[in-house]
Write a protein that holds these residues in place. Structure first.
Motif, PDB file in Angstrom:
ATOM      1  N   ARG A   1      44.379  40.520  36.368  1.00 27.59           N
ATOM      2  CA  ARG A   1      44.959  41.446  35.386  1.00 27.59           C
ATOM      3  C   ARG A   1      46.242  42.069  35.916  1.00 27.59           C
ATOM      4  O   ARG A   1      47.216  42.208  35.195  1.00 27.59           O
ATOM      5  N   LYS A   2      46.226  42.435  37.206  1.00 25.47           N
ATOM      6  CA  LYS A   2      47.433  43.014  37.800  1.00 25.47           C
ATOM      7  C   LYS A   2      48.566  41.996  37.827  1.00 25.47           C
ATOM      8  O   LYS A   2      49.702  42.295  37.473  1.00 25.47           O
ATOM      9  N   LEU A   3      48.233  40.764  38.254  1.00 26.31           N
ATOM     10  CA  LEU A   3      49.260  39.730  38.377  1.00 26.31           C
ATOM     11  C   LEU A   3      49.854  39.353  37.027  1.00 26.31           C
ATOM     12  O   LEU A   3      51.042  39.056  36.919  1.00 26.31           O
ATOM     13  N   MET A   4      49.002  39.346  35.996  1.00 31.31           N
ATOM     14  CA  MET A   4      49.422  38.858  34.681  1.00 31.31           C
ATOM     15  C   MET A   4      49.977  39.945  33.778  1.00 31.31           C
ATOM     16  O   MET A   4      50.293  39.690  32.624  1.00 31.31           O
TER      17      MET A   4
ATOM     18  N   HIS B   1      47.077  33.739  26.587  1.00 25.67           N
ATOM     19  CA  HIS B   1      46.248  32.528  26.754  1.00 25.67           C
ATOM     20  C   HIS B   1      45.852  32.374  28.226  1.00 25.67           C
ATOM     21  O   HIS B   1      44.687  32.147  28.549  1.00 25.67           O
ATOM     22  N   ILE B   2      46.833  32.518  29.100  1.00 25.20           N
ATOM     23  CA  ILE B   2      46.574  32.342  30.532  1.00 25.20           C
ATOM     24  C   ILE B   2      45.684  33.459  31.071  1.00 25.20           C
ATOM     25  O   ILE B   2      44.738  33.202  31.828  1.00 25.20           O
ATOM     26  N   LEU B   3      45.953  34.685  30.644  1.00 24.50           N
ATOM     27  CA  LEU B   3      45.140  35.809  31.113  1.00 24.50           C
ATOM     28  C   LEU B   3      43.671  35.605  30.718  1.00 24.50           C
ATOM     29  O   LEU B   3      42.765  35.793  31.534  1.00 24.50           O
ATOM     30  N   THR B   4      43.447  35.174  29.469  1.00 25.96           N
ATOM     31  CA  THR B   4      42.074  34.938  29.003  1.00 25.96           C
ATOM     32  C   THR B   4      41.386  33.881  29.872  1.00 25.96           C
ATOM     33  O   THR B   4      40.239  34.045  30.283  1.00 25.96           O
ATOM     34  N   LEU B   5      42.119  32.816  30.151  1.00 26.81           N
ATOM     35  CA  LEU B   5      41.576  31.727  30.964  1.00 26.81           C
ATOM     36  C   LEU B   5      41.220  32.225  32.374  1.00 26.81           C
ATOM     37  O   LEU B   5      40.137  31.930  32.904  1.00 26.81           O
ATOM     38  N   LEU B   6      42.126  33.001  32.968  1.00 23.04           N
ATOM     39  CA  LEU B   6      41.911  33.493  34.328  1.00 23.04           C
ATOM     40  C   LEU B   6      40.732  34.464  34.376  1.00 23.04           C
ATOM     41  O   LEU B   6      39.882  34.372  35.269  1.00 23.04           O
ATOM     42  N   VAL B   7      40.691  35.373  33.403  1.00 19.93           N
ATOM     43  CA  VAL B   7      39.641  36.388  33.393  1.00 19.93           C
ATOM     44  C   VAL B   7      38.267  35.750  33.154  1.00 19.93           C
ATOM     45  O   VAL B   7      37.282  36.094  33.807  1.00 19.93           O
TER      46      VAL B   7
ATOM     47  N   SER C   1      33.716  39.170  50.554  1.00 21.30           N
ATOM     48  CA  SER C   1      34.609  39.708  51.587  1.00 21.30           C
ATOM     49  C   SER C   1      35.591  40.729  51.024  1.00 21.30           C
ATOM     50  O   SER C   1      36.363  41.333  51.767  1.00 21.30           O
ATOM     51  N   LEU C   2      35.593  40.925  49.713  1.00 24.13           N
ATOM     52  CA  LEU C   2      36.582  41.828  49.110  1.00 24.13           C
ATOM     53  C   LEU C   2      36.175  43.297  49.096  1.00 24.13           C
ATOM     54  O   LEU C   2      37.043  44.177  49.074  1.00 24.13           O
ATOM     55  N   ASN C   3      34.881  43.557  49.064  1.00 23.25           N
ATOM     56  CA  ASN C   3      34.384  44.939  48.980  1.00 23.25           C
ATOM     57  C   ASN C   3      35.063  45.739  47.875  1.00 23.25           C
ATOM     58  O   ASN C   3      35.482  46.875  48.082  1.00 23.25           O
ATOM     59  N   GLY C   4      35.229  45.116  46.727  1.00 17.17           N
ATOM     60  CA  GLY C   4      35.776  45.834  45.586  1.00 17.17           C
ATOM     61  C   GLY C   4      37.290  45.846  45.500  1.00 17.17           C
ATOM     62  O   GLY C   4      37.857  46.312  44.516  1.00 17.17           O
ATOM     63  N   ALA C   5      37.976  45.323  46.523  1.00 17.26           N
ATOM     64  CA  ALA C   5      39.443  45.306  46.482  1.00 17.26           C
ATOM     65  C   ALA C   5      39.937  44.276  45.464  1.00 17.26           C
ATOM     66  O   ALA C   5      39.219  43.327  45.135  1.00 17.26           O
ATOM     67  N   THR C   6      41.136  44.480  44.940  1.00 14.15           N
ATOM     68  CA  THR C   6      41.722  43.508  44.016  1.00 14.15           C
ATOM     69  C   THR C   6      43.137  43.160  44.494  1.00 14.15           C
ATOM     70  O   THR C   6      44.130  43.615  43.939  1.00 14.15           O
ATOM     71  N   PRO C   7      43.219  42.339  45.552  1.00 14.50           N
ATOM     72  CA  PRO C   7      44.523  42.015  46.134  1.00 14.50           C
ATOM     73  C   PRO C   7      45.367  41.155  45.196  1.00 14.50           C
ATOM     74  O   PRO C   7      44.832  40.483  44.312  1.00 14.50           O
ATOM     75  N   LEU C   8      46.678  41.193  45.397  1.00  6.33           N
ATOM     76  CA  LEU C   8      47.575  40.370  44.586  1.00  6.33           C
ATOM     77  C   LEU C   8      47.691  38.963  45.149  1.00  6.33           C
ATOM     78  O   LEU C   8      48.218  38.070  44.497  1.00  6.33           O
TER      79      LEU C   8
END
Lengths: 183, 191
Positions: A71-74, A96-102, A120-127
């Motif tokens: 979501r951040k990237l798109m 269209h792309i966001l829907t596919l990615l999500v 390994s993310l522990n809730g993080a949302t890296p770019l």
């Protein structure tokens, strides 16, 4: 010892039950028994995605990052300054792309690699996928000069080393690093 | 001419031709064994104006990668699957007669298969520890698929061992059965 057999059988059945219900969540109970391999990241065959997001680099599978990252990237604003590049898209293509990615993001995937990434993310949302601890750790031992060499350029170029990256497979058996060979 | 040679060599699958963007010669690089059998890069001709003369260069299009069937990970995989198959065959094989006095079983295919399953299971555990040491870490918790894989397949192998040592007493089948199921689920986990 005679009485132990039915008990053990019961324990076995329970074990199958518990583990398989967890695994079968993606597509029904019986799919658990299919021989389809579920170890690697789910491959994506979307012409729009491959064209728009595979132009400058490998078209990363959605299962490599969680929904929050995509979501951040798109975000429309973010795409206009995408790691220093302009990756702007018209609204229809973007959604269209966001829907596919999500829909196929790592947090929703049943694939082992996606689970390892989420774990390994522990809730993080890296770019960046290359900032995910699991991915970072996997590449720690590679000498920097093999990564920065002209034939690879950066760790972001997954498919330069992972010969089966297009099919979602990142198994270290299928790595061939240019000017170095198999790992 | 060089271009045609590359195409022919590539199609034959006998060597690696890696063409580079800026080089006028396509370098035939890499030790065959190092870069593994047939990593072929199909080359396509492209004309580049260098300002001096027009030279033909070649450009990487798509690497054709051939999967290798004898690698560390695959050996581990074959051992694990082998142990499941041997355990299945053990269940199906006719059970030997047991001497009522000494409680000793005659030697049998059933026993050989059970021992094979156990040996393969032990082999899988050892190769798993060796080749996949980096993949599991208890600090990731029991929900980590690799941790579960390690626990279930090790439990499976221990189940086989327990079954062999308990045989021919009744109940050994239960131990072996639970072992095989744990092994199967453990493998499925990482399939």
């Amino acid at each position: 010892m005679k009485r132990a057999t039915p008990l053990l059988t019961l324990a076995a059945i329970l074990m199958v039950g518990v583990v398989s219900t967890g695994q079968a969540a993606e597509s029904g109970f019986f799919s658990y028994f299919s021989l389809e391999r579920k170890k690697e990241v789910m491959a994506i065959n979307d012409a729009t995605y491959n064209k728009e997001c595979g132009a400058c680099h490998f078209a990363y599978q959605p299962g490599l990052l969680p929904e929050g990252s995509w979501r951040k990237l798109m975000d429309a604003q973010a795409l206009s300054d995408h790691f220093g590049e302009n990756a702007e898209l018209d609204e229809q293509t973007r959604s269209h792309i966001l829907t596919l990615l999500v829909a196929n993001s790592a947090d929703k995937s049943n694939r082992k690699r996606s689970k390892k990434i989420m774990g390994s993310l522990n809730g993080a949302t890296p770019l960046r996928i290359t900032e995910v601890a699991y991915i970072k750790n996997r590449h720690e031992e590679i000498p920097a000069k093999l990564i920065t060499q002209p034939k690879v350029k950066s760790l972001s170029q997954c498919n330069k080393c992972h010969m089966k990256a297009d099919s979602g497979s990142f198994d270290d058996d299928t790595v061939v690093i240019p000017e170095h060979g198999t790992w | 001419m060089r271009y045609w040679m590359i195409v022919v060599l590539s199609l034959c699958g006998t060597t690696q031709a890696v063409a580079q963007d800026e080089l006028t010669t396509a370098s035939l690089w890499g030790d065959y064994s190092l870069n593994n059998r047939a990593t072929l890069y199909l080359a396509s001709a492209e004309t580049v104006d260098t300002g001096h003369a027009t030279i033909t260069t070649t450009k990487v299009e798509s690497p054709v990668y051939e999967e290798r069937y004898f690698t560390a990970n695959k050996v581990h995989q074959y051992l694990g699957i082998g142990s499941i198959l041997a355990a299945g065959a053990t269940v199906l094989a006719p059970k030997p007669a047991v001497d009522p006095v000494t409680n000793e079983a005659e030697s049998s295919t059933h026993e050989t298969l059970a021992k094979t399953a156990t040996a393969l299971g032990i082999g899988a555990v050892i190769t798993g520890l060796l080749f996949h040491w980096d993949d599991f870490n208890l600090s990731d918790g029991v929900k980590d698929p690799d941790n579960l894989h390690v626990m279930l397949t090790t439990a499976g192998t221990l189940g086989y061992l327990a079954a062999i040592s308990a045989a021919p007493d009744s109940g050994h089948a239960g131990l072996g059965g639970v072992g095989a199921i744990a092994m199967a689920i453990g493998i499925k986990m990482n399939w």
